[in-house]
Motif scaffolding. Structure first.
Motif, mmCIF file in Angstrom:
data_model
loop_
_atom_site.group_PDB
_atom_site.id
_atom_site.type_symbol
_atom_site.label_atom_id
_atom_site.label_comp_id
_atom_site.label_asym_id
_atom_site.label_seq_id
_atom_site.Cartn_x
_atom_site.Cartn_y
_atom_site.Cartn_z
ATOM 1 N N TYR A 11 39.729 -4.856 62.693
ATOM 2 C CA TYR A 11 40.233 -3.509 62.468
ATOM 3 C C TYR A 11 40.133 -2.667 63.735
ATOM 4 C CZ TYR A 11 40.796 1.162 60.510
ATOM 5 O OH TYR A 11 41.232 2.431 60.259
ATOM 6 N N TYR A 12 39.041 -2.832 64.488
ATOM 7 C CA TYR A 12 38.843 -2.041 65.695
ATOM 8 C C TYR A 12 39.309 -2.755 66.968
ATOM 9 C CZ TYR A 12 36.360 1.448 62.997
ATOM 10 O OH TYR A 12 36.053 2.429 62.088
ATOM 11 N N GLN A 17 44.510 -0.987 66.461
ATOM 12 C CA GLN A 17 44.311 0.449 66.644
ATOM 13 C C GLN A 17 45.553 1.114 67.269
ATOM 14 O OE1 GLN A 17 41.561 2.598 65.804
ATOM 15 N NE2 GLN A 17 41.379 0.814 64.458
ATOM 16 N N LEU A 21 47.763 3.977 65.690
ATOM 17 C CA LEU A 21 47.981 5.187 66.474
ATOM 18 C C LEU A 21 49.443 5.600 66.454
ATOM 19 C CD1 LEU A 21 46.817 7.334 68.403
ATOM 20 C CD2 LEU A 21 47.265 5.754 70.295
ATOM 21 N N ILE A 201 41.232 6.861 68.768
ATOM 22 C CA ILE A 201 40.964 5.472 68.384
ATOM 23 C C ILE A 201 39.630 5.003 68.967
ATOM 24 C CG2 ILE A 201 43.424 4.941 68.241
ATOM 25 C CD1 ILE A 201 43.226 3.495 70.895
ATOM 26 N N HIS A 202 39.042 4.085 68.247
ATOM 27 C CA HIS A 202 37.828 3.433 68.701
ATOM 28 C C HIS A 202 38.134 1.946 68.858
ATOM 29 C CE1 HIS A 202 33.665 2.227 69.098
ATOM 30 N NE2 HIS A 202 33.837 1.358 68.103
ATOM 31 N N VAL A 203 37.860 1.384 70.041
ATOM 32 C CA VAL A 203 38.224 0.005 70.347
ATOM 33 C C VAL A 203 36.977 -0.819 70.613
ATOM 34 C CG1 VAL A 203 39.489 -1.511 71.917
ATOM 35 C CG2 VAL A 203 40.448 0.711 71.279
#
Length: 769
Positions: A11-12, A17, A21, A201-203
């Motif tokens: 998911y990340y 992401q 976005l 977003i968080h990656v």
């Protein structure tokens, strides 16, 4: 690794992401992908043939590996433009890329979810299209796919090489600063602001250039100035690439007259989308919240320039005089009534009776059978079916169909086919060795018009609208209407490149059938009747004050109204195109009146030509009674009479909202059928001469999908249109033609009909053979 850990990591991941976005921010950019997906699937602009543009792209008149290479290049440019634009807009949300080498390449790899889905979907639809609709073999389809992927891959590689070069140039410029610690610290380092706003977003993971998963680097110790500098350098390189795409389209538009520069419409559309997506991105990036206001301001400025006549992109009728502004006729009820006074109508009626008498002189019978032909609109499928039917009838009548036909009228595609067939007959009358029943004539009117039309719309109408051409002493702008006429002329071997005046004597002396072209005035719905002859009697029903019938004009005699604008100089191709101006596909034609009026497709008012035909027969009721044994109206339709299409079932909540707005659109052809069938019935009751109507309808083969209603036909559709001649109803109508024609050669005793001298020996000899 547990399922929870895998799910969290998936998911990340950067690709997921980024996809989310795009859904959260600037959804308008996804609209372009939505259009492409739905166009290829046949759901978007199906009536206009959008799927044919993308799946059957033509270059130099052929669909081959080279044309597919161009589509691949176009898609490659669009994919790069989409990546560039979203990279610029979204870069602040993934600042970790600025700390890596080749940041744009990494973004491109991780942002490939949507492009890859489309490429696979397009490839699947391509295979389906060519195997089921163009009936190609596996090897041919393979070469087409190879061409597409070759163009796509080469274009993407060239674009990435360009960015690699831009990145190396950027690093060389930054190297003196980076190699000197005091300069680096002063410009990018410790003295700068290190607070980085949290992105959307968080990656946790991203794919590097070797397609290996990697964790993003911590950026807390990098200053904002350094991050912004890296991205700004990439933004500049991106803008340069979009300018190059714009210049490419403008160049193609400037050289559209050269066949080599007429790229497939799909390629042109993809190039246009590339520029539009970049322009919309730039508008948002540079103007931010002011972007919508700037767009409104641009529209107002353009509207003001139109109002002041500083720019004039409107399409004109080629051949008409637009320069004598003071002599333009006033378009008003009173001026129209002045054109159709009882005295004027009577005068024009007498003039037409002279033409009718000329037609009768050329017939071998004392009271001949008169044929009248009505053809329906329906794009290229109607043109194809019309020529097919005319050839079959002509063969049953031993080549006498055009000789025994007095008038042809109708709409759109059917008129393209009928006008071309009449021209072939005219050329044969002039001594040319032409066989009317050759299959190449059906092939000619079946050739593609859609690709060059849309290619010109993109490259010329939008990016190079200033080019002009001359016809006589008048100049006109080259646009998609011009491209349509030129392609139609090329498809039909150049035989239609004449003006109305070139046909006036032939029609006056009844050497060829009379043709009425119609168009619909978009302002008031009146018909514009285009004929070489004066036809004020077609403008309204004959007034009868004693009966309270005022005869309000519902049509305009084109040549009489524009008598000072050289109407006989109108190009025949323009008359055909005006008659077939399908909304949006071809531009409305504005005419030099005060105020300006514009006209469009005849099918909006009279798609089957019956309304025009019945009025003509009513006007000449007495003459037809005294001079003909029967009038036979041949109607050639692109759809079955009484065909059942159920639009009453609701498929969802949206139908409750849209149905009131679309009910007329969905039933427009049915509404015309209802009132025209009643009109024919009432007309028949009032006719004082024997009248018979024969219907020829395009009915698709069992379980076959009807040919598309546009200017492109597939191989399967052409075959289906040919087979439609042999439907049960059409076979009966052909038998009726044979019955009527054979009966017209003999009197009630079985003897050959005579008119001064014995006639018909040659015909009977042919039938005996």
């Amino acid at each position: 690794m547990t399922i929870r850990e895998f799910s969290f990591g998936f998911y990340y991941s950067f690709p997921v992401q980024l996809f989310l976005l795009h859904l959260r921010k600037y959804q308008v950019l996804l609209l372009f992908w939505f259009i492409l997906f739905t166009a290829v699937s046949g759901q978007f602009l199906k009536t206009f043939g959008a799927d044919s543009l993308f799946l059957g792209p033509e270059y130099l008149g052929n669909v081959n590996a080279l044309s597919m290479v161009m589509v691949g290049i176009g898609l490659g440019i669009f994919i790069m433009s989409w990546n560039i634009t979203t990279f610029i807009l979204h870069s602040r949300h993934f600042k970790f890329l600025a700390t890596t080498t080749k940041p744009f390449l990494k973004y491109f790899i991780n942002n490939s979810v949507i492009p890859l889905i489309f490429i696979f979907y397009y490839s699947y639809m391509l295979v389906q299209y060519y195997s089921t609709r163009e009936l190609l073999g596996t090897t041919e389809i393979f070469f087409l796919l190879s061409g597409f992927f070759s163009g796509l891959i080469v274009m993407i590689l060239i674009s990435l090489i360009y960015f690699f070069g831009a990145e190396k140039t950027m690093l060389r410029k930054m190297e003196p600063v980076i190699s000197a610690p005091h300069l680096y610290t002063g410009q990018y380092g410790l003295g700068g602001k290190h607070h980085h706003e949290k992105g959307l977003i968080h990656v946790e993971w991203f794919f590097n250039t070797r397609f290996k998963l990697k964790k993003p680097r911590e950026i807390a110790h990098y200053s904002q100035e350094f991050i912004k500098t890296i991205f700004k350098r990439h933004h500049f390189s991106a803008v340069i690439s979009i300018i190059l795409a714009f210049l490419l389209l403008a160049t193609l538009g400037l050289f559209q007259d050269s066949p080599a520069f007429k790229i497939p419409a799909a390629s042109a559309i993809l190039l246009l989308f590339s520029i539009l997506i970049a322009a919309s991105g730039a508008l948002v990036y540079w103007l931010k919240s002011w972007s919508f206001l700037a767009l409104i301001l641009a529209i107002l400025i353009f509207n003001f320039m139109l109002h002041m006549d500083w720019v004039d992109p409107r399409n004109k009728a080629y051949g008409l005089n637009y320069s004598n502004i003071e002599d333009r006729p006033v378009y008003s009820r009173s001026s129209i009534l002045n054109l159709c006074t009882v005295e004027k109508m009577e005068k024009d009626r007498e003039s037409m009776i002279a033409v009718l008498n000329e037609w009768k002189k050329k017939q071998s019978e004392e009271k001949p059978v008169m044929f009248m032909i009505c053809v329906s609109g329906g794009g290229t499928r109607s043109a194809n079916f019309t020529v097919n039917v005319l050839q079959k009838i002509d063969s049953l009548m031993n080549g006498q169909l055009m000789h025994k036909t007095f008038m042809i009228t109708g709409a759109s595609g059917g008129m393209l086919g009928a006008t071309y067939y009449r021209e072939l007959y005219r050329m044969r009358q002039m001594g040319r060795a032409i066989k009317l029943t050759e299959s190449r004539h059906v092939d000619a009117v079946s050739r593609d018009l859609l690709n060059p039309l849309f290619s010109s719309m993109v490259t010329r109408d939008i990016f190079a609208p200033a080019q002009k051409f001359s016809l006589g002493d008048q100049q006109y702008i080259k646009d998609r209407a011009y491209a349509f006429e030129q392609q139609l002329n090329e498809n039909t071997f150049g035989v239609l490149d004449h003006q109305l005046k070139d046909y006036k004597n032939d029609e006056s002396n009844a050497r060829i059938p009379l043709i009425f072209f119609n168009a619909t005035n978009s302002a008031d719905g009146r018909k514009m009747v285009i004929s070489t002859q004066p036809v004020s009697f077609m403008m309204r029903n004959w007034p009868d004050s004693a009966s309270g019938i005022l005869g309000e004009p519902d049509a305009v005699d084109f040549c009489s109204f524009f008598s000072k604008q050289d109407p006989q100089n109108l190009r025949m191709l323009s008359a055909m195109r005006i008659n077939a101006t399908f909304p949006y596909v071809l531009p409305n034609v504005w005419l030099p009146s005060q105020p300006v009026v514009d006209v469009m497709d005849a099918g909006i008012r009279d798609n089957y030509g019956q309304e025009t035909m019945i009025r003509f027969l009513q006007v000449f009721n007495d003459w037809l009674k005294e001079n003909t044994s029967e009038v036979v109206m041949i109607q050639i339709r692109d759809r079955k009479l009484g065909d059942w299409e159920d639009h009453s079932r609701s498929t969802g909540f949206t139908d409750l909202i849209t149905k009131p707005m679309t009910v007329i659109q969905l039933n427009w052809m049915k509404l015309q059928d209802y009132y025209q069938e009643e009109l024919v019935s009432l007309g028949n009751e009032g006719f004082q001469f024997p009248f018979e109507k024969l219907n020829f309808s395009y009915i698709p083969a069992k379980n076959a999908k009807a040919a598309a209603l546009n200017f492109h036909l597939t191989t399967k559709e052409k075959i289906d249109l040919g087979l439609a001649l042999y439907s049960t109803s059409n076979r009966q109508s052909f038998a009726d033609v044979n019955r009527i024609y054979t009966h017209s050669l003999y009197d009630s005793t079985g003897a050959i009909r005579r008119r001064g001298v014995e006639a018909g020996h040659e015909i009977i000899q042919q039938k005996a053979e």
